[in-house]
Write an enzyme that holds these catalytic residues in place. Structure first.
Site, PDB file in Angstrom:
ATOM      1  N   HIS A   1      -3.201   1.181  -4.319  1.00 34.40           N
ATOM      2  CA  HIS A   1      -3.819   2.464  -3.986  1.00 34.40           C
ATOM      3  C   HIS A   1      -2.711   3.503  -4.043  1.00 34.40           C
ATOM      4  O   HIS A   1      -1.720   3.411  -3.306  1.00 34.40           O
ATOM      5  CB  HIS A   1      -4.461   2.412  -2.595  1.00 34.40           C
ATOM      6  CG  HIS A   1      -5.667   1.530  -2.545  1.00 34.40           C
ATOM      7  ND1 HIS A   1      -5.958   0.710  -1.473  1.00 34.40           N
ATOM      8  CD2 HIS A   1      -6.654   1.319  -3.448  1.00 34.40           C
ATOM      9  CE1 HIS A   1      -7.087   0.059  -1.707  1.00 34.40           C
ATOM     10  NE2 HIS A   1      -7.526   0.415  -2.904  1.00 34.40           N
TER      11      HIS A   1
ATOM     12  N   HIS B   1      -0.103  -2.750   0.948  1.00 33.90           N
ATOM     13  CA  HIS B   1      -0.967  -1.590   1.190  1.00 33.90           C
ATOM     14  C   HIS B   1      -0.474  -0.830   2.422  1.00 33.90           C
ATOM     15  O   HIS B   1       0.546  -1.182   3.016  1.00 33.90           O
ATOM     16  CB  HIS B   1      -2.415  -2.042   1.398  1.00 33.90           C
ATOM     17  CG  HIS B   1      -3.083  -2.554   0.163  1.00 33.90           C
ATOM     18  ND1 HIS B   1      -4.161  -1.934  -0.438  1.00 33.90           N
ATOM     19  CD2 HIS B   1      -2.821  -3.630  -0.607  1.00 33.90           C
ATOM     20  CE1 HIS B   1      -4.540  -2.610  -1.503  1.00 33.90           C
ATOM     21  NE2 HIS B   1      -3.737  -3.660  -1.628  1.00 33.90           N
TER      22      HIS B   1
ATOM     23  N   GLU C   1      -0.766  -5.032   4.958  1.00 33.90           N
ATOM     24  CA  GLU C   1      -0.865  -3.640   5.403  1.00 33.90           C
ATOM     25  C   GLU C   1       0.386  -3.369   6.235  1.00 33.90           C
ATOM     26  O   GLU C   1       0.579  -3.991   7.296  1.00 33.90           O
ATOM     27  CB  GLU C   1      -2.132  -3.436   6.227  1.00 33.90           C
ATOM     28  CG  GLU C   1      -3.428  -3.801   5.512  1.00 33.90           C
ATOM     29  CD  GLU C   1      -3.919  -2.704   4.581  1.00 33.90           C
ATOM     30  OE1 GLU C   1      -3.323  -1.599   4.606  1.00 33.90           O
ATOM     31  OE2 GLU C   1      -4.911  -2.936   3.856  1.00 33.90           O
TER      32      GLU C   1
END
Length: 443
Positions: free
Chosen positions: A85, A192, A280
């Site tokens: 992303h 991420h 994450e």
């Protein structure tokens, strides 16, 4: 070899001309840095592009290891992928720092040296460079998240559990899928931002849901992998690093957290037999540059500890009755029936991540008797090597009958990554049919 060691030792003591400062580097700067590293350490690195983004930016991968330009038998392939992303930028920074750390410490740091001598490490700092170039510093906005065509790349992979997931594959996703066809990756993680937790497959609802989790046949291994990262991170294991978060032990099953179709970690596991988890690593997706050094220090030990896990379990080769290495021999582990059966690769090799214990392996190959072995598996990361178990098959007298079965084709599932769940079912049925017939013939 002595010349190589002296060369690398000399470079390790020099101030690096390519050392990184903690800031966000654009695509041009990253390309320049990677090319500089590749030219400085040509014996342990190889830089190549696995494809291009929609806007034509190269997807650069740096390979590190003793033999970076080619696979060597018995040396597992590992990968880190960042910036899927575009607005989740910390992974992009940390992977560049990891490259700097590994190259500058090879032959002087025992851990780094053993990691690069025992595995081949692939690092893709940015999977979505177009998204990064359009992103803006902000904790939670979505500007830059998607690729140039406005597609979320972590929803764009073929999904074994969603027959309606037939959308057009984006260039960046196609590049990853082709990459998985050219390398037999054993272990992977994609980085991420927006939380601090280690998430593991399945992300989508699979064949069984247990206590809210969509579990794989290798659930114990995935929990171990997620905990390895979490407990080697300075804070992740606490589970409450970000406001409002509560992740016991700092890990979560992807589906239990929230369900998604077309995710990359599920695709890696089902189609490529590569164990991948999602990391994450920052509450803020695009934090201030002043926060980057602390984020690196928090994640550095976890990044290194996770890489060692590529040595879990069992590895080896399968040979036919003539001693030739064979591709697409099915490797079954009792009690772990994978949706897409694990198979030997183009080199006749297999790698199967397993926790320490005793396991029953069965190998199936057309025209040969199925072979079963009980294997005691130690904790491989301690010695930087999975236990080796090779299989020499015996030819079956009824080979003509067996080779008429549909499973006798040498076409690998990986050759056709757009297959859906129906083709996975057919693959499993033909494999089971072959196993039943072979066992009947041998009884």
């Amino acid at each position: 070899m002595i010349v190589l060691m002296l060369y690398l030792f000399f470079w390790s003591w020099l101030p690096s001309a390519h050392s990184l400062i903690f800031q966000y580097h654009d695509s041009v700067e990253i390309e320049k840095y990677l090319k500089g590293i590749s030219s400085t350490y040509p014996s342990i690195t190889h830089l190549h592009s696995i494809g291009q983004s929609v806007e034509g930016r190269e997807l650069w991968v740096l390979i590190l290891g003793q033999h970076p330009r080619e696979h060597r038998r018995g040396i597992p392939e590992f990968k880190y992928v960042g910036n899927m992303h575009g607005n989740e930028v910390v992974g992009r920074v940390l992977l560049l720092q990891l490259i700097d750390y590994l190259t500058s410490r090879y032959l002087t740091d025992p851990l780094v040296t053993r990691l690069l001598n025992s595995s081949r490490v692939h690092i893709l700092p940015s999977m979505n460079p177009d998204g990064f170039e359009s992103s803006k510093p902000d904790c939670m906005n979505t500007v830059g998240r998607y690729n140039k065509k406005g597609v979320d790349l972590n929803r764009n992979f073929p999904d074994a559990f969603d027959v309606n997931n037939n959308q057009e594959r984006q260039k960046e996703v196609k590049a990853i899928m082709n990459w998985l066809n050219t390398e037999t990756f054993v272990l992977s993680a994609n980085l991420h931002g927006g939380a601090v937790v280690a998430s593991y497959p399945y992300d989508n609802r699979g064949s069984g849901v247990q206590e809210g989790s969509s579990v794989t046949p290798d659930n114990d291994v995935f929990i171990h992998l997620a905990k390895t990262y979490s407990f080697n991170h300075t804070d992740m294991y606490k589970g409450n690093s970000c406001p409002g978060s509560n992740f016991p032990n700092g890990i979560t099953n992807g589906f239990q957290w929230y369900s998604l179709s077309g995710g990359m970690q599920d695709y890696n596991y089902v189609w490529a037999h590569c164990f991948e988890i999602t990391l994450e690593i920052s509450c803020c997706k695009y934090p201030q540059e002043s926060e980057l050094p602390a984020l690196w220090e928090a994640n550095k030990p976890a990044l290194l500890a996770y890489m060692k896990q590529v040595h879990l379990g069992v590895k080896g080769v399968v040979m036919d009755s003539n001693g030739n290495l064979v591709q697409n021999a099915i490797i079954e582990v009792a009690g772990r029936t994978n949706l897409n059966p694990f198979k030997t690769d183009l080199n006749g090799e297999y790698y199967k991540l397993l926790m320490p214990g005793t396991y029953t392996f069965t190998v199936i190959y057309p025209g040969h008797k199925s072979t079963t072995e009980t294997i005691s598996v130690p904790y491989g990361p301690d010695t930087f090597s999975a236990v080796t178990q090779n299989f020499l098959l015996q030819k079956l007298d009824f080979s003509a009958l067996i080779t008429q079965l549909p499973m006798a084709t040498t076409t690998s599932v990986k050759k056709n990554p757009e297959n859906n769940s129906a083709s996975l079912l057919a693959n499993a049925v033909t494999a089971l049919t072959a196993l039943i017939i072979q066992r009947q013939l041998l009884s």
